[in-house]
Design a protein around this motif. Structure first.
Motif, PDB file in Angstrom:
ATOM      1  N   VAL A 170     -80.629 -53.898  17.945  1.00 11.90           N
ATOM      2  CA  VAL A 170     -80.603 -53.311  19.282  1.00 11.90           C
ATOM      3  C   VAL A 170     -80.749 -51.796  19.132  1.00 11.90           C
ATOM      4  O   VAL A 170     -80.004 -51.160  18.396  1.00 11.90           O
TER       5      VAL A 170
ATOM      6  N   ASN B 176     -69.166 -56.846   7.892  1.00  9.04           N
ATOM      7  CA  ASN B 176     -67.802 -56.977   7.380  1.00  9.04           C
ATOM      8  C   ASN B 176     -67.395 -58.433   7.199  1.00  9.04           C
ATOM      9  O   ASN B 176     -66.555 -58.747   6.368  1.00  9.04           O
ATOM     10  N   MET B 177     -68.026 -59.296   7.984  1.00 10.82           N
ATOM     11  CA  MET B 177     -67.660 -60.709   7.874  1.00 10.82           C
ATOM     12  C   MET B 177     -67.931 -61.220   6.467  1.00 10.82           C
ATOM     13  O   MET B 177     -67.181 -62.041   5.954  1.00 10.82           O
TER      14      MET B 177
ATOM     15  N   GLY C 294     -68.562 -62.175  12.554  1.00 11.25           N
ATOM     16  CA  GLY C 294     -67.640 -63.261  12.886  1.00 11.25           C
ATOM     17  C   GLY C 294     -67.261 -63.222  14.351  1.00 11.25           C
ATOM     18  O   GLY C 294     -67.242 -64.259  15.036  1.00 11.25           O
TER      19      GLY C 294
ATOM     20  N   LYS D  24     -58.877 -61.992  10.359  1.00 10.10           N
ATOM     21  CA  LYS D  24     -57.854 -62.943  10.795  1.00 10.10           C
ATOM     22  C   LYS D  24     -57.913 -63.188  12.291  1.00 10.10           C
ATOM     23  O   LYS D  24     -57.440 -64.195  12.778  1.00 10.10           O
TER      24      LYS D  24
ATOM     25  N   GLU E 141     -78.634 -59.991  15.901  1.00 15.17           N
ATOM     26  CA  GLU E 141     -78.106 -59.447  14.651  1.00 15.17           C
ATOM     27  C   GLU E 141     -79.210 -58.654  13.961  1.00 15.17           C
ATOM     28  O   GLU E 141     -80.298 -59.159  13.749  1.00 15.17           O
TER      29      GLU E 141
ATOM     30  N   THR F 131     -61.691 -59.473   2.680  1.00 15.61           N
ATOM     31  CA  THR F 131     -60.887 -60.154   1.659  1.00 15.61           C
ATOM     32  C   THR F 131     -60.063 -61.283   2.258  1.00 15.61           C
ATOM     33  O   THR F 131     -59.161 -61.795   1.622  1.00 15.61           O
TER      34      THR F 131
HETATM   35  C1  LIG Z   1     -63.659 -54.718   2.328  1.00 17.66           C
HETATM   36  C2  LIG Z   1     -63.064 -55.272   3.584  1.00 17.66           C
HETATM   37  C3  LIG Z   1     -61.926 -56.047   3.496  1.00 17.66           C
HETATM   38  C4  LIG Z   1     -61.361 -56.581   4.646  1.00 17.66           C
HETATM   39  N1  LIG Z   1     -60.286 -57.389   4.515  1.00 17.66           N
HETATM   40  C5  LIG Z   1     -59.777 -58.018   5.600  1.00 17.66           C
HETATM   41  C6  LIG Z   1     -58.730 -58.949   5.453  1.00 17.66           C
HETATM   42  O1  LIG Z   1     -58.268 -59.218   4.350  1.00 17.66           O
HETATM   43  N2  LIG Z   1     -58.238 -59.543   6.562  1.00 17.66           N
HETATM   44  C7  LIG Z   1     -58.733 -59.258   7.786  1.00 17.66           C
HETATM   45  O2  LIG Z   1     -58.236 -59.813   8.748  1.00 17.66           O
HETATM   46  N3  LIG Z   1     -59.750 -58.393   7.948  1.00 17.66           N
HETATM   47  C8  LIG Z   1     -60.293 -57.765   6.884  1.00 17.66           C
HETATM   48  N4  LIG Z   1     -61.337 -56.878   7.040  1.00 17.66           N
HETATM   49  C9  LIG Z   1     -61.813 -56.536   8.387  1.00 17.66           C
HETATM   50  C10 LIG Z   1     -62.791 -57.548   8.960  1.00 17.66           C
HETATM   51  O3  LIG Z   1     -63.795 -57.832   8.036  1.00 17.66           O
HETATM   52  C11 LIG Z   1     -63.417 -56.987  10.225  1.00 17.66           C
HETATM   53  O4  LIG Z   1     -62.433 -56.503  11.081  1.00 17.66           O
HETATM   54  C12 LIG Z   1     -64.216 -58.028  11.005  1.00 17.66           C
HETATM   55  O5  LIG Z   1     -65.045 -58.756  10.157  1.00 17.66           O
HETATM   56  C13 LIG Z   1     -65.032 -57.317  12.051  1.00 17.66           C
HETATM   57  O6  LIG Z   1     -65.649 -58.178  12.946  1.00 17.66           O
HETATM   58  P1  LIG Z   1     -67.099 -58.836  12.701  1.00 17.66           P
HETATM   59  O7  LIG Z   1     -66.953 -59.944  11.745  1.00 17.66           O
HETATM   60  O8  LIG Z   1     -67.665 -59.196  13.972  1.00 17.66           O
HETATM   61  O9  LIG Z   1     -67.859 -57.597  12.056  1.00 17.66           O
HETATM   62  P2  LIG Z   1     -69.238 -57.572  11.270  1.00 17.66           P
HETATM   63  O10 LIG Z   1     -69.365 -58.757  10.400  1.00 17.66           O
HETATM   64  O11 LIG Z   1     -69.362 -56.237  10.651  1.00 17.66           O
HETATM   65  O12 LIG Z   1     -70.274 -57.727  12.460  1.00 17.66           O
HETATM   66  C14 LIG Z   1     -70.908 -56.677  13.138  1.00 17.66           C
HETATM   67  C15 LIG Z   1     -72.373 -56.985  13.139  1.00 17.66           C
HETATM   68  O13 LIG Z   1     -73.058 -56.140  14.029  1.00 17.66           O
HETATM   69  C16 LIG Z   1     -74.343 -55.927  13.521  1.00 17.66           C
HETATM   70  N5  LIG Z   1     -74.947 -54.772  14.178  1.00 17.66           N
HETATM   71  C17 LIG Z   1     -74.575 -53.478  14.065  1.00 17.66           C
HETATM   72  N6  LIG Z   1     -75.397 -52.690  14.800  1.00 17.66           N
HETATM   73  C18 LIG Z   1     -76.294 -53.516  15.391  1.00 17.66           C
HETATM   74  C19 LIG Z   1     -77.412 -53.302  16.235  1.00 17.66           C
HETATM   75  N7  LIG Z   1     -77.760 -52.075  16.652  1.00 17.66           N
HETATM   76  N8  LIG Z   1     -78.122 -54.378  16.633  1.00 17.66           N
HETATM   77  C20 LIG Z   1     -77.793 -55.618  16.228  1.00 17.66           C
HETATM   78  N9  LIG Z   1     -76.757 -55.868  15.408  1.00 17.66           N
HETATM   79  C21 LIG Z   1     -76.019 -54.826  14.989  1.00 17.66           C
HETATM   80  C22 LIG Z   1     -74.064 -55.721  12.059  1.00 17.66           C
HETATM   81  O14 LIG Z   1     -75.234 -55.887  11.283  1.00 17.66           O
HETATM   82  C23 LIG Z   1     -73.008 -56.755  11.784  1.00 17.66           C
HETATM   83  O15 LIG Z   1     -73.533 -57.964  11.302  1.00 17.66           O
HETATM   84  C24 LIG Z   1     -61.924 -56.304   5.910  1.00 17.66           C
HETATM   85  C25 LIG Z   1     -63.063 -55.518   5.997  1.00 17.66           C
HETATM   86  C26 LIG Z   1     -63.653 -55.018   4.849  1.00 17.66           C
HETATM   87  C27 LIG Z   1     -64.889 -54.190   4.956  1.00 17.66           C
END
Ligand SMILES: Cc1cc2nc3c(=O)[nH]c(=O)nc-3n(C[C@H](O)[C@H](O)[C@H](O)COP(=O)(O)OP(=O)(O)OC[C@H]3O[C@@H](n4cnc5c(N)ncnc54)[C@H](O)[C@@H]3O)c2cc1C
Lengths: 403, 936
Positions: free
Chosen positions: A195, A59-60, A29, A357, A51, A64
């Motif tokens: 990466v 985590n996206m 996200g 959030k 990605e 929850t």
């Molecule tokens: C079970 C659970 C419940 C949660 N509940 C909440 C909630 O209720 N409210 C809230 O605000 N937050 C919540 N969170 C936290 C929230 O999901 C994360 O803080 C947020 O999604 C993190 O940012 P992101 O979406 O960018 O992460 P991610 O979606 O994890 O994105 C990181 C991306 O990097 C990629 N990546 C990793 N290494 C490499 C590489 N070497 N090369 C290329 N790509 C790579 C991964 O594959 C991944 O897709 C929760 C998390 C979990 C696990």
């Protein structure tokens, strides 16, 4: 309800080009919203999001979706409230129904200590211009009738703080909405592209090595949540982050039973009922450190015990699916967004259990930081060097609310 | 009625009455709700979730996507059960659902329990393979647990008509069951579904114990049981799920999986229709044609997508005069509100039953959960287990081995190998019995019947998702099955897409021009089948949610009317009201007793850690901010500890009780965390230290006797112990007899008064307390609770860690630099020197005196400097503690205030909903600044 609520076109599936102005590592996200705001706010569109798996599958896709901005400290309140304001118009901005629903977030208290800290947060929120109320048990009964207010509970409910503007949104749709608009601006969303290393020239990053070949980059922006430490280690950067599994689960579809989001720290569970009707819940992290997206069963057992304690009506609902994500926890439970000691390399991580959030605001301020080479005022306090300086923003102290 | 006159494993002498959607029906013992409904001619069992289409029973097992029902009566109803898995009982009440359940507001009074078990070999699945495996492992002498999800073992072949050694397979089954029962180390669990496979071969099994008994269930019996089994070896014999093929209008009642139809005929004696067409791409469905023919149904045709099905099965069917339409597909169906009426297979064929088989998917769900990997088998046209990182073997249909003979052989071999891997037997299985086999004509993978008409073709019945939805997702740019799953909701239903998943992958593959092997499956996650919240919760409910800890003195507190406060897991007396007293009056009275006379408090809840070893001193010096080198045996010292970030974490008193031996107290709520913390450092950072830590919190009971007259009470209790100020100075420890009990007495004080803490072995705790109360009676001794204690310590400016601190406060912020050594290293020291931690304008602990002496500021109130501001308003601090003081005759508070020590005598405001409350900043000490009282 299926397919038809989505737009016909989401994104192209381009092969990576040889070089970009900005390469964002991690298509979660935050990576996607960063790409969108780089294009929209700063006109930077020669951008790739790399990605390693499928877009927004980390985590996206696993969180929850609790959205709130009632954080304790001024610095946190400011950035999460900025996010809340962005959420409030995000569906129109992105032209996508992301099912954002401001149904209210209740934080239950179960001890004198909890209650004192909840009051502290409510008072602080109000001074920061964030809506916050204190509800007595009688008021909770009115607001959310199914909460168990019996004095016979092991830890009886003493009251709750309420943020009415808090709520939930549909995580996948949020990711796709950002992805679609970023793609429309010309950003390349490159999947199955891991990466594996960085190209450095002196103290400057010049590109990345990937499973789909080398890609040159003017700037590289890390956005890899639970895998941030792994990536940073590739350039010798030791991030103060521990990665832990965090599990969550859903029930089958049920008729409407729960009208708001309820969180409890002492009887640890948080739960909401999604639009289609499934109960979505989570609790605390698995205590061990891991990069594997799975946890231990006793965590699930405990969180369901808490759920049934607080909501006896849930007793005969069923768990249909459990899963885990990997959350990036920093020493003060606040994010790290900003510059690194390596020129042109930026970092965005440490959102831990609560970064969903922040998705819009995180992208907003990170894009600013990348574009200008200096932090936006909202993320300036969240710099990496705060750990060396000691200017911590400790959100997991006594008033802590995860998620 | 569509019940056969004979046959099946039902007991026709035991009719059972039940209702479905309020209509009465009758079935037999041995029926499931699904078989009974079919036997009663009920064809429509639900409406679909999105389109409201009529749906009928589709399968005979866990994979059922349509027949989701609410089963009620008695102590509340349970939503979303699969009729195919609900065992019939007399009086059962069921209602149809539209794939969405209802939560009953009636309290669930049933019990759910948990059991932990260990074994050498866990066999999951009690079909032919699993039985063979359990038998082989059991005979080798291993401790075996066999878990099977059904009411009786036997699995799929209960629904077949195979012969083993020339006799019905069920005879063999009975023999094996007898053999297993005779092996003392073999435990067979029925109605027990393995639902989760975790690391280190930990398998969760959900067992249903009373639901099938209905109202006859014994009240004392747990309704369900969650087994947590640790197995040295696991054999997964979980079978396979038949998959349908996808075609237009494929969701009508009367369209069923062919294997399920066989099960209804052979196991339950039910024919789910009158005229049946078979639609298949493999041989297995031919057996269905034969069974139906034998049961007297009209079977006009077998529609086989294979161009020239030949050999054993097709020939047998043709011999019966059943037409085989080779190279044909069912491309459309027609029907009405009772379901299917005809199919189109190049010609219109009237029928009310269509038995579909698209092949079988090994049930690899648990294997995937175990972190096993799959490989696509082109010949079998399915994903089969490949590499397995844990000690697990997959056998039988779950491994892509579909014939009964081969399954038994593979089961025997897997069981013998698993036993031998853990030291039982030589790994060579006994010989397999004789099973007649028929040469098979290979399957031709076939997923989707092409359709140009735009008719509806369902991929996921529970979620009501069609091929058009998948097409849309792929068209939008999605290439991963995980994306398609989320976009369309395929596989997110309570059936976890057991009949939909692979078809969806194949359709995505077709749209992208890739083989299904390249697309793969979505990740299967626990639980394998839905598990009730209550079962996961188990007994961890009500007062057992978190067991309450009470001190040995607790009964006295209860008898004397104490009001209790939860402190961590402890129940502590909060205050002891007299008749007609308010809390405020009681607390003021208790405080006065401490300040003016004598009072006693039960402080047994304090954490206590016994620290022993030649490096104990070194260890303490690193853990605490202050040094212990000069602490002689027989003395104690206040200690503070920080986390690595330099923030205060806990505090307590360290007693030097003997050579290389200390006893450290912690806050009541912090004991476990402190012990954890100490162990973490010992085990990970200083493993060379010779130090042993033992929690002794429960082993000691402690009574604090405080107040100017406490010495007199001690003298009465321990005449032999010199208690004068010189012989027994502040922070000294004395061992001796107190009230005839061996005791350790410390002169320490958290109230600021003269005080003694008497420690005895906890089983003497109550006796000691009673003796203290008796000895104190002439002095008017008063029991006091945590609230009075909080007030008294606040009057002295003593911080409570966790109340006046929150993980962001340094010892210096608390004004406690005196307890921070300048000479030695300790955890947190380096952080104290960081620029921001050393800043002079950090939050300092200060006192507050509200301008109006009766104004009691709420704890948690934020403080500001400028009265009139618009948000965001600059916050300068907050109230951490706030009380009414008997000694001061007014209210007062402690607060953390930015640069507080430089704001003495200045004014701050607490903006509260009613108005602004002004207060003056003071030193955080309000009583006996010189410490004369305490040291007296
Ligand atoms: C079970 C659970 C419940 C949660 N509940 C909440 C909630 O209720 N409210 C809230 O605000 N937050 C919540 N969170 C936290 C929230 O999901 C994360 O803080 C947020 O999604 C993190 O940012 P992101 O979406 O960018 O992460 P991610 O979606 O994890 O994105 C990181 C991306 O990097 C990629 N990546 C990793 N290494 C490499 C590489 N070497 N090369 C290329 N790509 C790579 C991964 O594959 C991944 O897709 C929760 C998390 C979990 C696990």
């Amino acid at each position: 309800m299926s397919g038809s609520e989505h737009p016909d076109h989401l994104w192209r599936n381009p092969d990576p080009k040889r070089s970009y102005d900005v390469v964002i590592v991690g298509g979660g996200g935050h990576g996607l919203s960063t790409a969108y705001y780089l294009a929209r706010n700063h006109g930077i569109t020669n951008v790739a999001v790399l990605e390693r798996g499928w877009l927004a599958g980390g985590n996206m896709a696993r969180n929850t979706t609790v959205i709130r901005s009632n954080y304790l400290w001024d610095e946190s309140a400011a950035i999460y409230e900025h996010s809340m304001k962005l959420w409030e118009t995000l569906a129109e901005d992105l032209d996508y129904d992301i099912l954002f629903s401001q149904r209210g977030v209740l934080n239950l208290t179960h001890s004198l200590h909890d209650t004192r800290e909840a009051h502290r947060r409510v008072y602080a929120n109000r001074l920061n211009g964030i809506d916050a109320e204190w509800l007595t048990p009688e008021e909770i009964k009115e607001f959310c009738p199914i909460v168990n207010l019996s004095p016979d509970l092991r830890y009886p409910v003493m009251g709750a703080s309420l943020q009415r503007r808090g709520g939930i949104a549909k995580h996948d749709y949020v990711a796709w909405a950002f992805a679609r608009q970023a793609d429309a601006f010309g950003v390349d969303l490159v999947q199955n592209c891991e990466v594996t290393g960085f190209d450095l020239d002196g103290g400057r990053v010049t590109g990345v090595q990937t499973s789909r070949g080398p890609i040159a980059a003017g700037k590289v922006a890390l956005c890899a949540a639970g895998h941030s430490t792994v990536l940073a280690a590739m350039v010798g950067l030791d991030l103060p982050i521990q990665s832990h599994p965090l599990q969550a689960l859903v029930s089958e579809l049920l008729e409407p039973a729960l009208n708001c989001v309820v969180l409890s720290n002492a009887v640890h569970v948080y739960v909401s009922q999604a639009h289609k009707g499934e109960l979505v819940m989570g609790a605390g992290i698995d205590p061990f450190i891991s990069y594997a997206q799975r946890g231990s069963p006793h965590i699930i057992e405990y969180q369901l015990a808490a759920a049934v304690e607080l909501f006896p009506i849930f007793s005969r609902a069923h768990v249909v699916r459990t899963w885990g994500g990997i959350v990036d926890v920093s020493p003060d439970a606040s994010p790290i967004v900003g510059l690194t000691p390596i020129e042109n390399l930026f970092v965005n991580c440490g959102w831990g259990t609560g970064g969903f959030k922040a998705t819009p605001a995180s992208g907003w301020v990170y894009a600013h930081t990348i574009a200008r080479g200096e932090p936006h005022p909202l993320n300036a306090p969240f710099s990496l060097d705060r750990f060396a300086r000691g200017a911590l923003i400790d959100e997991h102290g006594a008033a802590a609310v995860a998620h | 009625m569509t019940r056969l006159a004979s046959g099946g494993r039902i007991d026709r002498s035991r009719p059972l009455r039940f209702t479905f959607d309020a209509l009465p029906h009758t079935g037999f013992a041995g029926d499931t709700l699904a078989s009974a409904l079919l036997a009663n001619g009920v064809r429509v069992v639900s409406q679909s979730v999105t389109y409201g289409r009529l749906r009928g029973i589709f399968s005979a097992g866990v994979e059922e996507p349509n027949a989701l029902v609410q089963v009620g009566g008695g102590t509340g109803s349970e939503p979303m059960l699969r009729a195919t898995q609900v065992e019939l009982y007399d009086g059962l009440v069921a209602e149809s659902l539209n794939a969405r359940g209802r939560l009953s507001p009636e309290p669930d009074v049933a019990r759910y329990d948990k059991l932990f078990a260990h074994c050498d070999v866990l066999v999951v699945g009690g079909g032919s393979t699993g039985l063979a495996a359990a038998l082989a492992a059991g005979k080798a002498g291993a401790r075996v647990i066999l878990a099977d999800e059904q009411a009786e073992v036997g699995g799929t072949f209960l629904g077949g008509r195979d012969l083993i050694d020339g006799r019905p397979a069920t005879d063999w089954l009975a023999e094996v069951a007898t053999d297993l029962a005779a092996l003392p180390e073999v435990r067979v669990l029925s109605r027990a579904t393995a639902v989760g496979y975790y690391d280190q071969n930990c398998v969760l099994i959900a067992q249903r114990r009373t639901a099938h008994l209905g109202p006859a269930a014994p009240a004392a019996m747990a309704r369900q049981r969650l087994w947590q089994v640790r197995a040295k070896q696991v054999v997964l014999a979980t079978g396979a799920h038949e998959r349908p093929m996808v075609f237009a209008e494929n969701d009508r009642p009367g369209i069923m999986l062919a294997g399920a139809v066989r099960t209804y005929v052979n196991r339950y004696g039910v024919v789910p229709g009158h005229r049946a067409v078979i639609f298949t791409n493999n041989d297995s469905a031919y057996a269905c044609a034969i069974d139906l023919d034998d049961a007297g149904l009209d079977v006009p045709a077998v529609v086989d997508v294979r161009p020239n099905p030949a050999g054993g099965w097709p020939d047998r069917v043709r011999e019966r005069g059943i037409e085989v339409l080779a190279g044909q597909v069912v491309s459309d169906t027609a029907g009405g509100n009772r379901g299917l009426e005809s199919v189109w297979a190049g010609q219109r064929i009237d029928c009310d039953l269509l038995c579909v088989s698209g092949g079988f998917n090994p049930a690899v769900h648990l294997f995937i959960q175990s972190q096993g990997r799959l490989r696509y088998d082109e010949i079998l046209a399915c994903f089969v287990p490949d590499e397995a990182p844990q000690a697990v073997a997959v056998a039988g249909a779950a491994n892509g081995t579909f014939g009964l003979r081969d399954c038994i052989q593979e089961g025997l071999a897997a069981g013998a190998a698993a036993a031998s891997a853990v030291g039982f037997g030589d790994g060579h299985p006994a010989g397999a019995p004789q099973v007649e086999t028929v040469a098979e004509h290979p399957i031709v993978p076939f997923w989707l019947v092409p359709d140009e008409s735009g008719a509806t073709q369902f991929v996921d019945l529970e979620r009501d998702v069609t091929v058009a939805d998948v097409r849309r997702a792929v068209g939008a740019g999605m290439q991963s099955v995980e994306h398609v799953k989320r976009y369309t909701t395929i596989g997110t239903g309570s059936d976890q897409g057991k009949t939909a998943g692979i078809n969806s992958a194949a359709i995505v593959g077709a749209l992208l021009g890739q083989p299904v092997a390249a697309i793969g499956t979505t990740t299967f996650r626990p639980p394998y089948v839905p598990v009730s919240f209550a079962l996961f919760a188990g007994r961890t409910r009500g007062q057992l949610f978190d067991p309450a800890r009470v001190t040995p003195i607790h009964p006295w507190h209860v008898a004397h009317g104490a009001v209790f406060e939860n402190v961590g897991q402890w129940k502590r007396p909060w205050y002891f009201p007299h008749d007609g007293e308010t809390m405020e009056q009681a607390v003021l009275r208790e405080c006065r007793a401490v300040r003016e006379g004598v009072a006693a408090m039960d402080v047994s809840t304090l954490g206590k850690i016994d620290i022993q070893g030649t490096d104990a001193l070194r260890f303490l010096n690193r853990i605490y901010t202050n040094a212990y080198d000069t602490l002689a045996v027989g003395h104690c010292r206040y200690g503070l500890m920080c986390k690595a970030d330099g923030m205060v974490f806990d505090d307590g008193v360290v007693m030097h009780v003997g050579p290389d031996r200390y006893l450290a107290t912690t806050t009541s709520g912090g004991a476990a965390a402190v012990l954890d913390w100490m162990e973490e450092w010992l085990q990970t950072e200083w493993p060379d230290f010779r130090v042993r830590l033992t929690s002794v919190s429960d082993q000691w009971a402690t009574v604090a006797v405080a107040g100017p007259r406490s010495r007199e009470v001690l003298r009465a209790l321990a005449p032999a112990m010199a208690a004068d100020a010189v012989s027994f100075p502040f922070m000294a420890i004395r061992e001796g007899m107190v009230a005839g009990i061996p005791a350790r007495v410390c002169r320490i004080s958290f109230s600021g008064e003269l005080a003694f803490e008497i420690n005895v072995a906890s089983w003497y705790g109550l006796r000691l307390w009673e003796a203290v109360m008796a000895a104190g009676e002439p002095f008017g001794i008063t029991p006091y609770g945590t609230e009075a204690m909080h007030v008294l310590r606040a009057e002295k400016g003593y911080a409570i860690i966790g109340q006046d601190t929150d993980g962001t406060v340094t010892p210096q912020d608390l004004g406690m630099s005196w307890v921070v050594s300048k000479k030695k290293d300790f955890i947190g020291r380096r952080s104290h020197r960081r620029a921001d931690t050393a800043r002079p304008d950090r939050m300092h602990l200060v006192g507050l005196l509200p301008v109006e002496p009766e104004d009691l500021l709420p704890e948690g109130a934020q403080l500001i400097l400028e009265p009139r501001q618009e948000p965001p308003v600059a916050i300068v601090g907050h109230v951490t503690s706030s009380y009414r003081s008997a000694a001061l005759g007014r209210t007062f508070a402690l607060a953390l205030v930015k640069g507080g020590r430089d704001r003495m005598a200045s004014q701050v405001y607490a903006p509260l909903p009613d108005r602004l409350h002004p207060a003056t900043v003071t030193e955080p000490i309000f009583y006996d600044k010189e410490g004369l009282v305490r040291d007296g």
